[in-house]
Scaffold this motif. Structure first.
Motif, PDB file in Angstrom:
ATOM      1  N   ILE A   5      12.019  -8.673   2.714  1.00  3.44           N
ATOM      2  CA  ILE A   5      12.882  -8.955   2.044  1.00  3.44           C
ATOM      3  C   ILE A   5      11.931 -10.625   2.305  1.00  3.44           C
ATOM      4  N   ILE A   6      10.664 -10.517   1.271  1.00  3.60           N
ATOM      5  CA  ILE A   6       9.745 -11.703   1.196  1.00  3.60           C
ATOM      6  C   ILE A   6      10.492 -13.752   1.063  1.00  3.60           C
ATOM      7  N   GLY A   7      11.193 -14.660   1.875  1.00  7.62           N
ATOM      8  CA  GLY A   7      11.285 -15.777   1.684  1.00  7.62           C
ATOM      9  C   GLY A   7      12.503 -15.473   2.199  1.00  7.62           C
ATOM     10  N   GLY A   8      13.079 -17.534   2.678  1.00  6.44           N
ATOM     11  CA  GLY A   8      13.529 -17.123   3.764  1.00  6.44           C
ATOM     12  C   GLY A   8      14.792 -18.320   2.670  1.00  6.44           C
ATOM     13  N   GLY A   9      14.255 -18.423   1.605  1.00  4.52           N
ATOM     14  CA  GLY A   9      14.997 -19.561   0.259  1.00  4.52           C
ATOM     15  C   GLY A   9      16.850 -19.393  -0.046  1.00  4.52           C
ATOM     16  N   VAL A  10      17.088 -19.537  -1.011  1.00  3.01           N
ATOM     17  CA  VAL A  10      18.563 -19.203  -1.144  1.00  3.01           C
ATOM     18  C   VAL A  10      18.227 -17.893  -1.756  1.00  3.01           C
ATOM     19  N   GLY A  11      17.602 -17.101  -2.714  1.00  6.40           N
ATOM     20  CA  GLY A  11      17.413 -15.806  -3.347  1.00  6.40           C
ATOM     21  C   GLY A  11      17.279 -15.132  -2.618  1.00  6.40           C
ATOM     22  N   GLY A  12      16.330 -15.268  -0.855  1.00  7.70           N
ATOM     23  CA  GLY A  12      15.649 -14.850  -0.704  1.00  7.70           C
ATOM     24  C   GLY A  12      17.422 -14.451   0.741  1.00  7.70           C
ATOM     25  N   THR A 151       3.805  -5.262  11.718  1.00  7.84           N
ATOM     26  CA  THR A 151       3.458  -4.744  10.352  1.00  7.84           C
ATOM     27  C   THR A 151       4.974  -3.982  10.130  1.00  7.84           C
ATOM     28  N   ALA A 152       5.626  -4.139   9.120  1.00 12.36           N
ATOM     29  CA  ALA A 152       7.387  -4.111   8.782  1.00 12.36           C
ATOM     30  C   ALA A 152       7.028  -2.448   7.698  1.00 12.36           C
ATOM     31  N   ARG A 153       7.807  -1.637   7.714  1.00 18.50           N
ATOM     32  CA  ARG A 153       8.171  -0.820   6.949  1.00 18.50           C
ATOM     33  C   ARG A 153       9.323  -0.225   5.917  1.00 18.50           C
ATOM     34  N   GLY A 154       9.369  -0.323   4.307  1.00 21.92           N
ATOM     35  CA  GLY A 154      10.755  -0.369   4.386  1.00 21.92           C
ATOM     36  C   GLY A 154      10.491   0.587   3.089  1.00 21.92           C
ATOM     37  N   ASP A 155      11.183   0.953   2.543  1.00 21.89           N
ATOM     38  CA  ASP A 155      11.628   1.884   1.085  1.00 21.89           C
ATOM     39  C   ASP A 155      11.397   0.739   0.031  1.00 21.89           C
ATOM     40  N   VAL A 156      11.624  -0.917  -0.307  1.00 24.04           N
ATOM     41  CA  VAL A 156      11.003  -1.565  -0.904  1.00 24.04           C
ATOM     42  C   VAL A 156      11.186  -2.683  -0.640  1.00 24.04           C
ATOM     43  N   LEU A 157      10.219  -3.645  -1.172  1.00 23.77           N
ATOM     44  CA  LEU A 157       9.871  -5.065  -0.691  1.00 23.77           C
ATOM     45  C   LEU A 157      10.355  -6.435  -2.052  1.00 23.77           C
ATOM     46  N   ILE A 158      10.983  -7.155  -1.675  1.00 23.58           N
ATOM     47  CA  ILE A 158      11.157  -8.136  -2.353  1.00 23.58           C
ATOM     48  C   ILE A 158      10.528  -9.344  -2.630  1.00 23.58           C
ATOM     49  N   GLY A 159      10.073  -9.873  -3.736  1.00 23.28           N
ATOM     50  CA  GLY A 159       9.441 -11.560  -3.159  1.00 23.28           C
ATOM     51  C   GLY A 159       9.974 -12.458  -3.911  1.00 23.28           C
ATOM     52  N   GLY A 162       9.034 -17.646  -4.292  1.00 23.36           N
ATOM     53  CA  GLY A 162       8.756 -18.930  -4.947  1.00 23.36           C
ATOM     54  C   GLY A 162       7.693 -18.814  -5.872  1.00 23.36           C
ATOM     55  N   ILE A 163       7.891 -20.366  -6.777  1.00 26.64           N
ATOM     56  CA  ILE A 163       6.821 -20.293  -7.784  1.00 26.64           C
ATOM     57  C   ILE A 163       5.489 -20.080  -7.207  1.00 26.64           C
ATOM     58  N   HIS A 164       4.646 -20.279  -6.300  1.00 26.01           N
ATOM     59  CA  HIS A 164       3.452 -20.269  -6.183  1.00 26.01           C
ATOM     60  C   HIS A 164       4.029 -18.547  -4.936  1.00 26.01           C
ATOM     61  N   SER A 165       4.582 -17.904  -5.560  1.00 23.96           N
ATOM     62  CA  SER A 165       4.714 -16.397  -5.175  1.00 23.96           C
ATOM     63  C   SER A 165       3.285 -15.696  -4.496  1.00 23.96           C
ATOM     64  N   PHE A 166       3.420 -15.448  -3.079  1.00 18.06           N
ATOM     65  CA  PHE A 166       2.511 -14.408  -3.144  1.00 18.06           C
ATOM     66  C   PHE A 166       2.752 -12.675  -3.188  1.00 18.06           C
ATOM     67  N   VAL A 167       3.050 -12.692  -3.919  1.00 17.51           N
ATOM     68  CA  VAL A 167       3.076 -10.666  -4.139  1.00 17.51           C
ATOM     69  C   VAL A 167       3.457 -10.432  -5.986  1.00 17.51           C
ATOM     70  N   VAL A 299       8.376  -2.056  -5.181  1.00 17.85           N
ATOM     71  CA  VAL A 299       7.813  -3.706  -5.367  1.00 17.85           C
ATOM     72  C   VAL A 299       8.849  -4.422  -6.362  1.00 17.85           C
ATOM     73  N   THR A 300       9.163  -6.225  -6.468  1.00 18.62           N
ATOM     74  CA  THR A 300       9.681  -6.788  -7.210  1.00 18.62           C
ATOM     75  C   THR A 300       9.705  -7.886  -6.901  1.00 18.62           C
ATOM     76  N   LEU A 301      10.397  -8.585  -7.712  1.00 14.87           N
ATOM     77  CA  LEU A 301      10.332  -9.932  -8.027  1.00 14.87           C
ATOM     78  C   LEU A 301      12.331 -10.666  -8.099  1.00 14.87           C
ATOM     79  N   LEU A 302      12.493 -11.836  -7.681  1.00  9.35           N
ATOM     80  CA  LEU A 302      13.381 -12.246  -8.002  1.00  9.35           C
ATOM     81  C   LEU A 302      13.297 -14.223  -7.598  1.00  9.35           C
ATOM     82  N   GLY A 303      14.385 -14.129  -8.229  1.00 13.00           N
ATOM     83  CA  GLY A 303      14.455 -15.611  -8.144  1.00 13.00           C
ATOM     84  C   GLY A 303      13.037 -16.857  -8.410  1.00 13.00           C
TER      85      GLY A 303
END
Length: 413
Positions: A5-12, A151-159, A162-167, A299-303
Protein backbone atom coordinates in the motif's frame (compact mmCIF):
# COMPACT_ATOMS: atom_id res chain seq x y z
CA UNK A 1 -2.05 -12.75 -0.59
CA UNK A 2 0.09 -9.71 0.20
CA UNK A 3 -0.71 -6.08 -0.60
CA UNK A 4 1.79 -3.25 -0.90
CA UNK A 5 0.00 0.00 0.00
CA UNK A 6 1.52 3.29 -1.13
CA UNK A 7 0.45 6.21 1.09
CA UNK A 8 -0.22 6.54 4.81
CA UNK A 9 -3.25 8.82 4.61
CA UNK A 10 -6.87 8.03 5.39
CA UNK A 11 -7.30 5.81 2.32
CA UNK A 12 -4.06 3.89 2.70
CA UNK A 13 -4.38 3.25 6.43
CA UNK A 14 -8.04 2.21 6.13
CA UNK A 15 -7.09 -0.21 3.37
CA UNK A 16 -4.43 -1.72 5.62
CA UNK A 17 -6.92 -2.18 8.46
CA UNK A 18 -9.50 -3.68 6.11
CA UNK A 19 -6.95 -6.12 4.68
CA UNK A 20 -5.72 -7.10 8.13
CA UNK A 21 -9.29 -7.78 9.28
CA UNK A 22 -9.66 -10.23 6.39
CA UNK A 23 -6.38 -12.03 7.01
CA UNK A 24 -4.57 -10.37 4.10
CA UNK A 25 -0.92 -9.54 4.71
CA UNK A 26 -0.03 -5.93 3.87
CA UNK A 27 2.60 -3.24 4.28
CA UNK A 28 2.12 0.54 4.20
CA UNK A 29 4.75 2.87 2.73
CA UNK A 30 4.59 6.61 3.40
CA UNK A 31 7.10 9.03 1.89
CA UNK A 32 6.94 11.55 4.78
CA UNK A 33 9.39 10.96 7.59
CA UNK A 34 6.55 10.89 10.14
CA UNK A 35 2.79 10.53 9.98
CA UNK A 36 1.63 13.80 11.54
CA UNK A 37 -1.85 15.10 12.31
CA UNK A 38 -2.09 17.76 9.61
CA UNK A 39 -4.99 19.56 7.92
CA UNK A 40 -8.23 20.98 9.23
CA UNK A 41 -11.83 19.81 9.44
CA UNK A 42 -13.66 17.28 7.30
CA UNK A 43 -16.96 15.41 7.56
CA UNK A 44 -17.19 11.63 7.43
CA UNK A 45 -20.64 10.43 6.44
CA UNK A 46 -22.60 7.50 7.90
CA UNK A 47 -21.82 5.10 5.06
CA UNK A 48 -18.09 5.53 5.79
CA UNK A 49 -18.49 5.56 9.58
CA UNK A 50 -20.38 2.27 9.32
CA UNK A 51 -17.20 0.76 7.84
CA UNK A 52 -14.99 2.24 10.56
CA UNK A 53 -17.40 1.00 13.22
CA UNK A 54 -17.03 -2.50 11.80
CA UNK A 55 -13.28 -2.06 12.36
CA UNK A 56 -13.98 -1.29 16.04
CA UNK A 57 -13.05 2.40 15.84
CA UNK A 58 -16.32 4.10 16.82
CA UNK A 59 -15.42 4.68 20.46
CA UNK A 60 -12.06 6.21 19.55
CA UNK A 61 -13.66 8.48 16.94
CA UNK A 62 -16.23 9.64 19.49
CA UNK A 63 -13.37 10.72 21.74
CA UNK A 64 -11.82 13.08 19.16
CA UNK A 65 -14.75 14.24 16.99
CA UNK A 66 -18.20 15.82 17.08
CA UNK A 67 -21.35 13.91 16.14
CA UNK A 68 -22.97 16.24 13.61
CA UNK A 69 -26.58 16.98 14.64
CA UNK A 70 -27.93 19.12 11.83
CA UNK A 71 -27.03 20.75 8.53
CA UNK A 72 -28.20 24.09 7.17
CA UNK A 73 -27.84 25.19 3.55
CA UNK A 74 -28.28 28.95 3.27
CA UNK A 75 -27.73 31.81 0.83
CA UNK A 76 -25.05 34.42 1.45
CA UNK A 77 -27.47 36.39 3.64
CA UNK A 78 -27.96 33.44 5.97
CA UNK A 79 -31.50 32.65 4.81
CA UNK A 80 -32.18 28.91 5.11
CA UNK A 81 -32.49 27.06 1.81
CA UNK A 82 -32.52 23.55 3.26
CA UNK A 83 -32.34 22.07 6.76
CA UNK A 84 -32.05 18.46 7.86
CA UNK A 85 -30.89 16.38 10.79
CA UNK A 86 -27.81 14.24 10.28
CA UNK A 87 -26.40 10.95 11.46
CA UNK A 88 -28.11 9.14 14.33
CA UNK A 89 -30.35 12.16 14.93
CA UNK A 90 -31.76 11.59 11.43
CA UNK A 91 -32.38 7.89 12.04
CA UNK A 92 -29.11 6.45 10.74
CA UNK A 93 -27.67 3.53 12.67
CA UNK A 94 -24.31 5.29 12.85
CA UNK A 95 -23.30 8.95 13.23
CA UNK A 96 -21.87 11.53 10.90
CA UNK A 97 -18.65 12.88 12.37
CA UNK A 98 -17.17 16.34 11.99
CA UNK A 99 -13.51 15.76 12.71
CA UNK A 100 -10.03 17.18 12.27
CA UNK A 101 -8.52 15.31 9.30
CA UNK A 102 -5.27 14.79 11.21
CA UNK A 103 -7.09 13.28 14.18
CA UNK A 104 -8.96 10.87 11.92
CA UNK A 105 -5.66 9.88 10.38
CA UNK A 106 -4.21 9.55 13.89
CA UNK A 107 -6.96 7.14 14.97
CA UNK A 108 -6.29 5.00 11.88
CA UNK A 109 -2.52 5.15 12.34
CA UNK A 110 -2.61 4.09 15.99
CA UNK A 111 -4.97 1.23 15.13
CA UNK A 112 -2.65 0.20 12.31
CA UNK A 113 0.40 0.16 14.57
CA UNK A 114 -1.45 -1.92 17.16
CA UNK A 115 -2.99 -4.43 14.77
CA UNK A 116 -0.52 -4.80 11.93
CA UNK A 117 2.55 -4.13 14.04
CA UNK A 118 4.98 -1.25 13.67
CA UNK A 119 7.18 -3.34 11.37
CA UNK A 120 4.43 -3.18 8.70
CA UNK A 121 4.25 0.63 8.47
CA UNK A 122 7.24 2.34 6.84
CA UNK A 123 7.80 6.11 6.87
CA UNK A 124 10.46 7.99 4.93
CA UNK A 125 10.01 5.55 2.02
CA UNK A 126 9.38 7.19 -1.36
CA UNK A 127 8.26 4.92 -4.17
CA UNK A 128 10.61 5.38 -7.11
CA UNK A 129 9.77 2.45 -9.37
CA UNK A 130 7.57 -0.62 -9.57
CA UNK A 131 7.31 -3.52 -11.99
CA UNK A 132 5.02 -6.53 -12.21
CA UNK A 133 5.31 -10.02 -13.67
CA UNK A 134 3.24 -13.20 -13.76
CA UNK A 135 3.85 -14.03 -10.10
CA UNK A 136 3.72 -10.64 -8.38
CA UNK A 137 4.77 -7.00 -8.23
CA UNK A 138 8.00 -5.44 -6.95
CA UNK A 139 8.26 -1.92 -5.52
CA UNK A 140 11.50 -0.01 -5.05
CA UNK A 141 11.75 2.63 -2.33
CA UNK A 142 14.21 5.49 -1.83
CA UNK A 143 15.03 7.99 0.91
CA UNK A 144 15.02 11.79 0.58
CA UNK A 145 18.60 11.72 -0.72
CA UNK A 146 17.63 9.34 -3.52
CA UNK A 147 19.30 6.26 -2.04
CA UNK A 148 17.61 2.91 -2.55
CA UNK A 149 16.57 1.62 0.89
CA UNK A 150 14.11 -1.20 0.32
CA UNK A 151 12.53 -3.49 -2.25
CA UNK A 152 9.10 -4.93 -1.43
CA UNK A 153 7.43 -7.87 -3.13
CA UNK A 154 3.68 -8.56 -3.10
CA UNK A 155 0.69 -9.81 -5.05
CA UNK A 156 -0.83 -6.35 -5.59
CA UNK A 157 0.30 -2.74 -5.33
CA UNK A 158 -2.28 -0.14 -4.25
CA UNK A 159 -1.62 3.53 -5.03
CA UNK A 160 -3.31 5.49 -2.25
CA UNK A 161 -0.86 8.35 -2.67
CA UNK A 162 -3.15 11.32 -3.26
CA UNK A 163 -3.90 13.75 -6.07
CA UNK A 164 -0.18 13.88 -6.99
CA UNK A 165 -0.04 10.08 -7.15
CA UNK A 166 3.25 8.64 -8.38
CA UNK A 167 1.46 5.38 -9.18
CA UNK A 168 -1.19 7.11 -11.28
CA UNK A 169 1.46 9.06 -13.17
CA UNK A 170 3.21 5.82 -14.10
CA UNK A 171 -0.02 4.12 -15.16
CA UNK A 172 -1.15 7.16 -17.19
CA UNK A 173 2.03 8.99 -18.27
CA UNK A 174 0.20 11.12 -20.85
CA UNK A 175 -2.38 12.49 -18.41
CA UNK A 176 -2.57 16.28 -18.12
CA UNK A 177 -1.96 18.03 -14.77
CA UNK A 178 -4.69 18.49 -12.19
CA UNK A 179 -7.54 20.72 -13.37
CA UNK A 180 -8.15 23.99 -11.52
CA UNK A 181 -11.65 25.44 -11.82
CA UNK A 182 -10.58 28.98 -10.90
CA UNK A 183 -11.73 28.69 -7.29
CA UNK A 184 -9.57 29.19 -4.21
CA UNK A 185 -10.44 27.55 -0.89
CA UNK A 186 -9.22 29.03 2.39
CA UNK A 187 -9.54 26.90 5.52
CA UNK A 188 -8.78 27.30 9.19
CA UNK A 189 -9.89 26.31 12.69
CA UNK A 190 -10.19 28.28 15.92
CA UNK A 191 -11.33 27.78 19.50
CA UNK A 192 -14.69 29.59 19.35
CA UNK A 193 -17.87 30.02 21.41
CA UNK A 194 -20.42 27.30 20.72
CA UNK A 195 -23.07 28.30 18.16
CA UNK A 196 -26.56 26.83 17.87
CA UNK A 197 -26.56 23.26 19.25
CA UNK A 198 -22.79 22.95 19.42
CA UNK A 199 -23.13 20.20 16.80
CA UNK A 200 -24.59 22.23 13.93
CA UNK A 201 -23.10 22.66 10.46
CA UNK A 202 -23.77 25.62 8.15
CA UNK A 203 -22.99 26.02 4.45
CA UNK A 204 -23.85 29.48 3.11
CA UNK A 205 -23.53 30.56 -0.52
CA UNK A 206 -23.09 28.75 -3.83
CA UNK A 207 -20.09 27.88 -5.96
CA UNK A 208 -19.22 31.52 -6.70
CA UNK A 209 -18.73 32.34 -3.01
CA UNK A 210 -19.29 29.86 -0.18
CA UNK A 211 -18.80 29.92 3.60
CA UNK A 212 -18.73 26.74 5.69
CA UNK A 213 -18.78 26.48 9.50
CA UNK A 214 -18.90 23.50 11.85
CA UNK A 215 -17.30 22.32 15.12
CA UNK A 216 -14.79 19.47 14.96
CA UNK A 217 -13.81 18.92 18.62
CA UNK A 218 -14.41 20.07 22.17
CA UNK A 219 -12.95 23.48 22.97
CA UNK A 220 -11.08 25.02 25.87
CA UNK A 221 -14.26 25.30 27.95
CA UNK A 222 -17.66 23.52 28.01
CA UNK A 223 -19.27 26.31 25.99
CA UNK A 224 -16.53 26.44 23.35
CA UNK A 225 -15.62 24.25 20.36
CA UNK A 226 -12.67 23.86 18.03
CA UNK A 227 -14.52 25.29 15.04
CA UNK A 228 -13.62 24.66 11.41
CA UNK A 229 -14.34 27.32 8.80
CA UNK A 230 -13.85 27.53 5.05
CA UNK A 231 -14.31 30.22 2.42
CA UNK A 232 -14.48 29.21 -1.22
CA UNK A 233 -14.50 31.86 -3.95
CA UNK A 234 -14.23 31.98 -7.72
CA UNK A 235 -11.21 34.17 -8.51
CA UNK A 236 -10.33 33.25 -12.12
CA UNK A 237 -11.53 31.33 -15.16
CA UNK A 238 -9.42 28.29 -14.28
CA UNK A 239 -6.74 26.29 -16.05
CA UNK A 240 -3.39 25.44 -14.49
CA UNK A 241 -3.50 25.85 -10.68
CA UNK A 242 -1.65 28.94 -9.40
CA UNK A 243 0.10 26.94 -6.66
CA UNK A 244 0.72 23.30 -5.92
CA UNK A 245 -2.58 21.87 -4.76
CA UNK A 246 -1.71 20.90 -1.20
CA UNK A 247 -2.28 22.29 2.30
CA UNK A 248 1.19 23.69 2.92
CA UNK A 249 0.58 27.20 1.55
CA UNK A 250 -0.37 29.68 4.26
CA UNK A 251 -3.21 32.02 3.31
CA UNK A 252 -3.08 35.82 3.44
CA UNK A 253 -5.85 37.95 4.92
CA UNK A 254 -5.47 40.57 2.17
CA UNK A 255 -6.31 37.94 -0.46
CA UNK A 256 -9.30 36.63 1.47
CA UNK A 257 -10.87 39.87 2.74
CA UNK A 258 -12.71 40.89 -0.48
CA UNK A 259 -14.58 37.58 -0.58
CA UNK A 260 -15.44 37.55 3.11
CA UNK A 261 -17.28 40.82 2.56
CA UNK A 262 -19.75 39.01 0.29
CA UNK A 263 -21.34 37.31 3.31
CA UNK A 264 -23.83 39.10 5.53
CA UNK A 265 -24.74 36.45 8.08
CA UNK A 266 -26.95 37.45 11.03
CA UNK A 267 -25.50 34.78 13.34
CA UNK A 268 -21.78 35.45 12.82
CA UNK A 269 -19.18 38.13 12.10
CA UNK A 270 -17.14 36.15 9.57
CA UNK A 271 -14.25 38.63 9.54
CA UNK A 272 -13.93 38.45 13.32
CA UNK A 273 -13.86 34.64 13.23
CA UNK A 274 -11.11 34.52 10.61
CA UNK A 275 -9.02 37.22 12.27
CA UNK A 276 -9.20 35.24 15.53
CA UNK A 277 -7.91 32.14 13.77
CA UNK A 278 -4.40 33.46 13.21
CA UNK A 279 -2.95 31.26 10.49
CA UNK A 280 -5.02 29.51 7.85
CA UNK A 281 -4.35 27.71 4.57
CA UNK A 282 -5.01 28.33 0.90
CA UNK A 283 -5.84 25.64 -1.60
CA UNK A 284 -6.70 25.86 -5.33
CA UNK A 285 -9.79 23.74 -5.99
CA UNK A 286 -8.62 20.95 -8.29
CA UNK A 287 -9.73 17.58 -9.52
CA UNK A 288 -8.85 15.33 -12.46
CA UNK A 289 -10.77 13.87 -15.35
CA UNK A 290 -12.23 10.47 -14.43
CA UNK A 291 -10.15 7.56 -15.65
CA UNK A 292 -11.40 4.73 -17.90
CA UNK A 293 -9.91 2.23 -15.43
CA UNK A 294 -7.82 2.21 -12.27
CA UNK A 295 -6.32 -1.27 -12.37
CA UNK A 296 -3.50 -2.45 -14.61
CA UNK A 297 -2.71 -6.08 -13.91
CA UNK A 298 -1.60 -6.19 -10.29
CA UNK A 299 -1.55 -2.42 -9.72
CA UNK A 300 -4.52 -0.21 -8.84
CA UNK A 301 -5.48 3.18 -7.41
CA UNK A 302 -7.57 4.23 -4.41
CA UNK A 303 -8.97 7.43 -2.88
CA UNK A 304 -7.69 10.75 -4.23
CA UNK A 305 -5.20 8.92 -6.43
CA UNK A 306 -8.13 7.29 -8.22
CA UNK A 307 -10.85 9.95 -8.10
CA UNK A 308 -9.83 13.37 -6.72
CA UNK A 309 -12.98 15.46 -6.31
CA UNK A 310 -14.03 18.91 -5.18
CA UNK A 311 -14.70 19.08 -1.43
CA UNK A 312 -18.46 19.50 -1.67
CA UNK A 313 -20.95 16.99 -0.36
CA UNK A 314 -18.54 15.82 2.40
CA UNK A 315 -17.45 12.88 0.29
CA UNK A 316 -13.70 12.80 -0.37
CA UNK A 317 -12.47 10.87 2.67
CA UNK A 318 -15.72 8.92 2.87
CA UNK A 319 -15.32 7.55 -0.67
CA UNK A 320 -11.72 6.53 0.07
CA UNK A 321 -12.98 4.50 3.05
CA UNK A 322 -15.58 2.82 0.84
CA UNK A 323 -12.87 2.05 -1.73
CA UNK A 324 -10.84 0.36 1.00
CA UNK A 325 -13.72 -1.86 2.14
CA UNK A 326 -14.59 -2.90 -1.40
CA UNK A 327 -11.00 -3.63 -2.41
CA UNK A 328 -10.27 -5.70 0.69
CA UNK A 329 -13.46 -7.71 0.13
CA UNK A 330 -12.49 -8.43 -3.47
CA UNK A 331 -8.94 -9.44 -2.52
CA UNK A 332 -10.41 -11.85 0.03
CA UNK A 333 -13.03 -13.46 -2.21
CA UNK A 334 -11.70 -13.39 -5.78
CA UNK A 335 -10.00 -16.31 -7.48
CA UNK A 336 -6.78 -14.34 -8.00
CA UNK A 337 -5.32 -10.89 -7.44
CA UNK A 338 -5.90 -9.50 -10.92
CA UNK A 339 -9.51 -10.68 -10.95
CA UNK A 340 -10.00 -8.96 -7.58
CA UNK A 341 -8.74 -5.65 -8.95
CA UNK A 342 -10.97 -5.98 -12.02
CA UNK A 343 -14.00 -6.56 -9.77
CA UNK A 344 -13.01 -3.55 -7.64
CA UNK A 345 -12.94 -1.35 -10.75
CA UNK A 346 -16.33 -2.59 -11.88
CA UNK A 347 -17.97 -1.76 -8.56
CA UNK A 348 -16.31 1.48 -7.50
CA UNK A 349 -15.25 3.34 -10.65
CA UNK A 350 -18.73 4.13 -12.10
CA UNK A 351 -20.06 5.53 -8.81
CA UNK A 352 -17.04 7.70 -8.04
CA UNK A 353 -16.95 8.99 -11.62
CA UNK A 354 -20.51 10.21 -11.23
CA UNK A 355 -19.70 11.86 -7.89
CA UNK A 356 -16.69 13.70 -9.37
CA UNK A 357 -18.90 15.10 -12.15
CA UNK A 358 -21.74 16.00 -9.76
CA UNK A 359 -19.33 17.77 -7.40
CA UNK A 360 -18.25 20.03 -10.27
CA UNK A 361 -21.84 21.31 -10.32
CA UNK A 362 -21.97 21.78 -6.55
CA UNK A 363 -23.18 18.35 -5.47
CA UNK A 364 -26.03 18.62 -2.95
CA UNK A 365 -24.96 22.19 -2.29
CA UNK A 366 -26.11 22.95 -5.83
CA UNK A 367 -29.49 23.66 -4.26
CA UNK A 368 -27.96 26.92 -2.99
CA UNK A 369 -26.80 27.85 -6.48
CA UNK A 370 -30.29 27.18 -7.81
CA UNK A 371 -31.80 29.55 -5.24
CA UNK A 372 -29.19 32.27 -5.73
CA UNK A 373 -29.65 32.15 -9.50
CA UNK A 374 -33.36 32.91 -9.08
CA UNK A 375 -33.16 35.18 -6.03
CA UNK A 376 -29.67 36.78 -5.92
CA UNK A 377 -30.78 39.44 -3.43
CA UNK A 378 -32.57 37.07 -1.06
CA UNK A 379 -36.18 36.03 -0.70
CA UNK A 380 -39.20 36.38 1.55
CA UNK A 381 -40.59 32.89 0.94
CA UNK A 382 -38.26 30.09 -0.18
CA UNK A 383 -41.10 28.05 -1.68
CA UNK A 384 -41.87 30.90 -4.09
CA UNK A 385 -38.33 30.54 -5.44
CA UNK A 386 -37.99 26.74 -5.56
CA UNK A 387 -40.47 24.24 -4.18
CA UNK A 388 -39.64 21.86 -1.36
CA UNK A 389 -39.86 18.87 -3.71
CA UNK A 390 -37.46 20.49 -6.19
CA UNK A 391 -34.97 21.23 -3.42
CA UNK A 392 -35.36 17.73 -2.03
CA UNK A 393 -34.64 16.20 -5.44
CA UNK A 394 -31.28 17.99 -5.61
CA UNK A 395 -30.15 17.14 -2.08
CA UNK A 396 -31.50 13.61 -1.74
CA UNK A 397 -30.63 12.65 -5.31
CA UNK A 398 -26.97 13.27 -4.56
CA UNK A 399 -27.17 11.23 -1.34
CA UNK A 400 -28.54 8.24 -3.24
CA UNK A 401 -25.89 8.48 -5.93
CA UNK A 402 -23.08 8.73 -3.37
CA UNK A 403 -24.48 5.82 -1.36
CA UNK A 404 -25.38 7.54 1.89
CA UNK A 405 -29.17 7.65 1.73
CA UNK A 406 -30.60 6.30 5.01
CA UNK A 407 -32.08 3.18 3.44
CA UNK A 408 -28.73 2.37 1.82
CA UNK A 409 -26.72 2.77 5.03
CA UNK A 410 -29.15 1.04 7.39
CA UNK A 411 -29.74 -2.05 5.31
CA UNK A 412 -27.98 -5.22 6.35
CA UNK A 413 -24.44 -5.56 5.05
Amino acid sequence: MKAIIIGGGVGGLTTALMCHARGIDCEVYEQSETIRELGVGINTLPHAIKELKDLGLLERLDAVAIRTYELFYANRFGQTVWHELRGTDAGFEVPQFSIHRGRLQGVLYQAGRARLGESKIFTGHRLGHFMQDESGVSAYFFDRQGRHIKTARGDVLIGADGIHSFVRAKLFPQESPAIWNGTILWRGAVDWPQFMTGRSMIIAGGMQAKFVLYPIAEGSAPDRRLTNWAVMAKVAAGGAPPNKEDWSRQGRWDDLRPYVQKFNLPFLDVSHLIEASGEFWEYPLCDREPLPRWSHGRVTLLGDAAHPMYPVGSNGASQAILDARCLADKLKSADNAMHALWQYDQERLPMTTQIVLMNRKGGPEGVIDAIEARAPDGFSNIDDVLSYEERKAIVRGYASTAGFAKTQVNKAA
